[in-house]
Design an enzyme around this catalytic site. Structure first.
Site, short mmCIF file in Angstrom:
data_model
loop_
_atom_site.label_atom_id
_atom_site.label_comp_id
_atom_site.label_asym_id
_atom_site.label_seq_id
_atom_site.Cartn_x
_atom_site.Cartn_y
_atom_site.Cartn_z
N ARG A 108 0.80 -1.53 -0.14
CA ARG A 108 -0.22 0.03 0.23
C ARG A 108 0.95 1.17 -0.04
O ARG A 108 1.32 1.72 0.96
CB ARG A 108 -1.10 -0.03 1.05
N GLN A 215 -16.03 1.57 3.92
CA GLN A 215 -15.77 1.44 5.18
C GLN A 215 -16.62 2.35 6.36
O GLN A 215 -16.58 1.80 7.49
CB GLN A 215 -14.04 2.09 5.37
N ASP A 256 -3.46 9.31 5.99
CA ASP A 256 -2.49 8.14 5.45
C ASP A 256 -1.18 8.80 5.35
O ASP A 256 -0.33 8.24 5.61
CB ASP A 256 -2.93 7.68 4.27
N LYS A 267 -8.68 9.05 2.60
CA LYS A 267 -9.43 8.27 1.73
C LYS A 267 -10.23 9.25 0.63
O LYS A 267 -10.56 10.42 1.08
CB LYS A 267 -10.28 7.45 2.40
#
Length: 369
Positions: A108, A215, A256, A267
């Site tokens: 990722r 999510q 992130d 996101k």
């Protein structure tokens, strides 16, 4: 480990959610299967670093801090395997760890917590001058420290962030930045949990469903349900409607990767929310540990954005929802410019603009990427 258990530091406040996102054992890394939630609570046991990497890639475990913790556990597994295979061959032992680090790092690319955790483990094995078996145990202990440290950071973020909201606040959040996205408690959801505790339940939440992986609808709603926090799930396109009607008091999301100037990757859909907040004069907060801060890049333009399989957009629950042959794009993240961010909540305090200076000073107090 199993349902009803959470490895919580003794000085942490109580809360109802008692799951453990990542458990690091000598012989395995155990993950709660986030693909099965909210309907089934089950756990996946990974016996090798390759299995950990596969579970990071397929979203069994997700959320930047949780990915970092899982990767640390994966490297501990790699050290165990290499210590037995190369007990008397230090170069081969280190080569095996380097291979595992590269494989985990490739899973990722956007979440900097992943590379931060790998760098922490790499520095340790490079300093270790003992036999491979002893180095493995040292790496195992460090992976567990990273796990427990993440929980403590989350509780500190929650405590600092709760002071930003008044009793009765209606808070909008996007994706899942809760216990499931971390080793426990959460970042953005940690702020909301702390508000709920501080104001004795006088807080409510709008939960973006967060297409295409849902999510928000699957994971954040599940966490809030367990905690007994009032919430409403909305589709991502509804956020502007409720903001314009004055039904939202502020927005808090996770991160992130945070660039040196404060630009933040989160996101996909987060940037849109920041524009809505700016237009309507709402506070827009980022909640993240300093391990998410990447001072090596100047701005969000340098943050790598993961592009995932377009089939995750064209299909829903394994069923095609678009015409056959339809093209799709799936960037998993977008970048919110620092000018749209009111504050960044970290474990060392609430950082205000100018973020370049605030982040630099904060990183002198805590561990940044």
């Amino acid at each position: 480990m199993g349902p009803g258990h959470l490895s919580t530091p003794p000085d942490s406040p109580r809360h109802k959610l008692r799951i453990e996102t990542v458990e690091i054992r000598p012989e395995a890394v155990v993950l709660i299967d986030q693909l099965a939630l909210p309907h089934d609570e089950r756990y996946v046991t990974c016996a090798t670093w390759r299995e950990v990497a596969a579970r990071i890639a397929d979203m069994t475990v997700r959320g930047a801090p949780a990915i970092g913790v899982a990767a640390a556990g994966g490297l501990a597994l790699a050290a165990r395997e290499a210590a037995f295979a190369h007990a008397d061959d230090r170069p081969a032992f280190e080569a095996a760890l380097a291979e595992a680090a590269a494989g985990l790092a490739a899973t990722r690319p956007t979440a900097v917590n992943l590379s931060w955790a790998i760098a922490e483990m790499r520095a340790l094995w490079q300093r270790c001058d003992a036999a491979p078996q002893e180095c493995w145990l040292t790496l195992l202990a460090r992976a567990r420290e990273i796990h427990d440290d993440d929980i403590r950071r989350c509780y500190a973020i929650g405590a600092f962030g709760a002071a930003l909201f008044a009793p009765g606040a209606s808070i909008l959040t996007h994706c899942n930045a809760g216990a499931l996205a971390t080793a426990g408690y959460g970042t953005a959801l940690g702020v909301i949990r702390a508000c709920h505790e501080r104001y004795e339940g006088a807080v409510s939440v709008f939960v973006d469903e967060t297409r295409p992986w849902l999510q928000g609808a699957r994971l954040t709603a599940w966490e809030l349900s367990v905690e007994g926090i009032e919430y409403s799930v909305i589709s991502d396109g509804m956020a502007g409607h409720f903001i314009a009607r004055g039904e939202v008091d502020g927005i808090v999301v996770g991160a992130d990767r945070i660039a040196a100037n404060g630009d933040t990757a989160n996101k996909i859909g987060t940037y849109t929310l920041s524009v809505l907040a700016k237009e309507h004069g709402l506070p827009f907060y980022i909640a993240a540990p300093l391990s998410t801060v990447d001072l090596s890049i100047e701005s969000g333009a340098e943050i790598p954005i993961e592009e995932r399989d377009p089939g995750e957009v064209t299909h829903f629950a394994a069923q095609r929802v678009t015409p056959a042959g339809a093209r799709a794009r799936h960037p998993a993240f977008d970048v919110t410019p620092q000018a749209n961010i009111s504050a960044i909540v970290t474990e060392v305090g609430v950082l205000r603009p100018p973020f370049a200076k605030a982040l630099r000073l904060a990183c002198l107090e805590g561990e940044c990427a």
